[in-house]
Design a protein around this motif. Structure first.
Motif, PDB file in Angstrom:
ATOM      1  N   HIS A 106      52.020   0.698  10.486  1.00  0.00           N
ATOM      2  CA  HIS A 106      52.823  -0.019  11.474  1.00  0.00           C
ATOM      3  C   HIS A 106      52.030  -0.114  12.766  1.00  0.00           C
ATOM      4  N   TYR A 107      52.401  -1.066  13.607  1.00  0.00           N
ATOM      5  CA  TYR A 107      51.773  -1.246  14.909  1.00  0.00           C
ATOM      6  C   TYR A 107      52.413  -0.270  15.887  1.00  0.00           C
ATOM      7  N   ALA A 108      51.697   0.801  16.210  1.00  0.00           N
ATOM      8  CA  ALA A 108      52.218   1.823  17.108  1.00  0.00           C
ATOM      9  C   ALA A 108      51.111   2.207  18.089  1.00  0.00           C
ATOM     10  N   GLY A 109      51.224   3.419  18.689  1.00  0.00           N
ATOM     11  CA  GLY A 109      50.304   3.787  19.753  1.00  0.00           C
ATOM     12  C   GLY A 109      48.846   3.793  19.351  1.00  0.00           C
ATOM     13  N   SER A 110      48.506   4.434  18.227  1.00  0.00           N
ATOM     14  CA  SER A 110      47.095   4.509  17.837  1.00  0.00           C
ATOM     15  C   SER A 110      46.558   3.136  17.419  1.00  0.00           C
ATOM     16  N   GLU A 111      47.434   2.297  16.887  1.00  0.00           N
ATOM     17  CA  GLU A 111      47.010   0.943  16.506  1.00  0.00           C
ATOM     18  C   GLU A 111      46.703   0.086  17.737  1.00  0.00           C
ATOM     19  N   ARG A 112      47.334   0.399  18.863  1.00  0.00           N
ATOM     20  CA  ARG A 112      46.999  -0.316  20.101  1.00  0.00           C
ATOM     21  C   ARG A 112      45.549  -0.047  20.498  1.00  0.00           C
ATOM     22  N   VAL A 113      45.097   1.157  20.250  1.00  0.00           N
ATOM     23  CA  VAL A 113      43.703   1.493  20.537  1.00  0.00           C
ATOM     24  C   VAL A 113      42.775   0.673  19.648  1.00  0.00           C
ATOM     25  N   VAL A 114      43.081   0.617  18.355  1.00  0.00           N
ATOM     26  CA  VAL A 114      42.257  -0.180  17.433  1.00  0.00           C
ATOM     27  C   VAL A 114      42.246  -1.641  17.864  1.00  0.00           C
TER      28      VAL A 114
ATOM     29  N   LEU B 207      26.777   1.825  15.641  1.00  0.00           N
ATOM     30  CA  LEU B 207      27.830   2.517  16.386  1.00  0.00           C
ATOM     31  C   LEU B 207      29.055   2.659  15.500  1.00  0.00           C
ATOM     32  N   ILE B 208      29.549   3.869  15.401  1.00  0.00           N
ATOM     33  CA  ILE B 208      30.806   4.132  14.683  1.00  0.00           C
ATOM     34  C   ILE B 208      31.804   4.679  15.696  1.00  0.00           C
ATOM     35  N   ILE B 209      32.977   4.042  15.782  1.00  0.00           N
ATOM     36  CA  ILE B 209      34.055   4.535  16.635  1.00  0.00           C
ATOM     37  C   ILE B 209      35.216   4.907  15.723  1.00  0.00           C
ATOM     38  N   SER B 210      35.551   6.188  15.688  1.00  0.00           N
ATOM     39  CA  SER B 210      36.684   6.616  14.873  1.00  0.00           C
ATOM     40  C   SER B 210      37.908   6.814  15.750  1.00  0.00           C
ATOM     41  N   SER B 211      39.048   6.406  15.223  1.00  0.00           N
ATOM     42  CA  SER B 211      40.350   6.546  15.888  1.00  0.00           C
ATOM     43  C   SER B 211      41.088   7.640  15.125  1.00  0.00           C
ATOM     44  N   ASN B 212      41.142   8.852  15.704  1.00  0.00           N
ATOM     45  CA  ASN B 212      41.448  10.040  14.918  1.00  0.00           C
ATOM     46  C   ASN B 212      42.700  10.788  15.368  1.00  0.00           C
ATOM     47  N   HIS B 213      43.593  11.051  14.408  1.00  0.00           N
ATOM     48  CA  HIS B 213      44.635  12.062  14.591  1.00  0.00           C
ATOM     49  C   HIS B 213      44.757  12.921  13.337  1.00  0.00           C
TER      50      HIS B 213
ATOM     51  N   CYS C  11      34.214   9.445  18.869  1.00  0.00           N
ATOM     52  CA  CYS C  11      35.532   9.704  18.268  1.00  0.00           C
ATOM     53  C   CYS C  11      36.601   9.703  19.348  1.00  0.00           C
ATOM     54  N   TYR C  12      37.539   8.744  19.252  1.00  0.00           N
ATOM     55  CA  TYR C  12      38.690   8.700  20.166  1.00  0.00           C
ATOM     56  C   TYR C  12      39.817   9.508  19.520  1.00  0.00           C
TER      57      TYR C  12
ATOM     58  N   PHE D 285      33.162  13.071  21.964  1.00  0.00           N
ATOM     59  CA  PHE D 285      34.614  13.082  21.819  1.00  0.00           C
ATOM     60  C   PHE D 285      35.253  12.429  23.043  1.00  0.00           C
ATOM     61  N   VAL D 286      36.269  11.616  22.771  1.00  0.00           N
ATOM     62  CA  VAL D 286      37.070  11.000  23.837  1.00  0.00           C
ATOM     63  C   VAL D 286      38.520  11.385  23.594  1.00  0.00           C
ATOM     64  N   ALA D 287      39.176  11.916  24.614  1.00  0.00           N
ATOM     65  CA  ALA D 287      40.574  12.327  24.503  1.00  0.00           C
ATOM     66  C   ALA D 287      41.468  11.335  25.231  1.00  0.00           C
ATOM     67  N   ASN D 288      42.708  11.184  24.737  1.00  0.00           N
ATOM     68  CA  ASN D 288      43.614  10.241  25.378  1.00  0.00           C
ATOM     69  C   ASN D 288      44.348  10.820  26.587  1.00  0.00           C
TER      70      ASN D 288
END
Length: 389
Positions: free
Chosen positions: A25-33, A101-107, A123-124, A175-178
């Protein structure tokens, strides 16, 4: 030409891979992507599974999603989370050879992709796996797995995931933190420093600033850790103040029973974005009792010019400006999760409300805009690439 556009042109020759956990679903982490795909339109997109509904796929910018073998396992569409134990293996099978470049969106597991010495991995982190680390006890309790064979299996699985989680952190260059709260969790779990880039909030949707404000509002999913019950209990003790509760979820029946005989507490269920904006913009304050990783709805309330009365933990500390800050104040903190603390905070807020200007709240929200996210992420990536070169 904007600063972001200039940087985008500098990066257009990079081969970029964006790795996300799962698309459902389109939620908070998907906004980052979504914003990462705007930053890097040439990027290829990877995920454990992709079950995003057609109506929400616009955020993918027409990208084909490369998925893992879990996508094809039995009943994966509905129960892919039950394959959590296979996800570390699955993400390690993604072929990222040839990307600069690899950017991972991680939880959960996205940061576990395997990269080479000449590749940069940023890594975000939305959060380290909550259920595997400091929230394990709460997860087992809410899942009714505190005892028995299922509990033993769950505890063994989470132990295994923790070991893998720490080991796979070694493959991340930056590492990048929100939020600063998540940066502290990254330091605790991985023993790594993290840069903070606040997640993108579409504050343009929330521009209807009003000055005739009467009632209070909370907007949230009704799940246990959100502590909507505490907010309702507090307003049960303040019958002369009206609370609007917007949201739905497994705790709804409990909340309905609490508010059954309280005319000052109005339950609205799940509403459209426009209806949510209407309640946020008319509210005297937004009240929230949860410890959040960040707190996008708090920013949306600020974008409406609405002050915050929130628990002094988690991402809220990054959002609320205090009276002793030159720009502030934009809200009030309470220091413990209790109805008594919320009542005291509302009383304090009533005394200071005239000093909180809607325009100041709106200006504060600009720090968390989509444009701000893109600019800050570009800076992080540029720094990481320069270190590699």
């Amino acid at each position: 030409m904007s600063d972001v556009t200039q940087k985008n042109r500098l990066h257009h020759n990079l081969r970029v891979a964006i790795v996300h956990e799962w698309l459902e679903h389109y939620a908070g982490s998907e906004r980052v992507v979504e914003q990462l795909l705007i930053m890097y339109p040439q990027a290829e997109l990877f995920a454990i599974v992709d079950f995003m509904p057609d109506a929400e796929r616009v955020m993918l910018k027409g990208k084909a999603v490369q998925t893992t073998f879990i996508q094809r396992l039995p009943f994966a569409r509905r129960y892919f989370r039950y394959y959590l134990g296979l996800m570390p293996i699955a993400v390690e099978q993604l072929d990222l050879a040839g990307f600069d470049l690899i950017i991972s969106s991680n939880h959960a597991v996205a940061k576990g992709v395997i990269t080479g010495p000449d590749q940069v991995h940023v890594c975000y982190v939305h959060s380290p796996m909550r259920y595997a680390w400091d929230m394990q006890a709460a997860y087992l309790r809410q899942s009714n797995m505190e005892r028995g064979v299922r509990s033993l299996y769950a505890r063994w699985l989470l132990h295994t995931l923790r070991n893998w989680d720490v080991r796979s952190a070694a493959g991340v260059d930056v590492f990048v933190a929100n939020s600063n709260y998540i940066a502290r969790r990254i330091k605790k779990v991985y023993r790594r420093e993290a840069k903070v880039v606040y997640p993108p909030v579409d504050i343009k949707m929330f521009e209807n600033i009003q000055h005739n404000r009467q009632d209070y509002v909370v907007v949230s999913r009704m799940v246990p850790y959100k502590r909507i019950d505490l907010v309702v209990e507090a307003f049960l003790r303040m019958p002369d103040r009206t609370l609007h509760v917007v949201g739905d979820g497994p705790e709804r029946e409990k909340i309905e029973l609490l508010a059954a005989h309280a005319p000052n507490i109005i339950l609205h269920g799940r509403l459209s974005d426009a209806e949510v904006e209407n309640y946020l913009c008319k509210a005297k304050a937004f009240v929230f009792a949860a410890e959040e990783d960040f707190g996008i709805t708090m920013v949306e309330a600020q974008a409406c010019g609405t002050p915050l009365i929130v628990f002094n933990r988690g991402g809220a500390r990054d959002i609320v400006l205090q009276a002793d800050e030159k720009e502030g104040p934009t809200g009030i903190f309470f220091r413990e999760q209790s109805a008594e603390a919320i009542v005291a905070a509302v009383d304090q807020f009533e005394a200071t409300f005239p000093s909180i200007e809607p325009q100041l709240c709106r200006a504060n929200a600009q720090r968390f805009s989509e444009e701000a996210f893109r600019q800050n992420m570009f800076r992080v990536v540029e720094s990481a690439m320069s270190l590699q070169n």
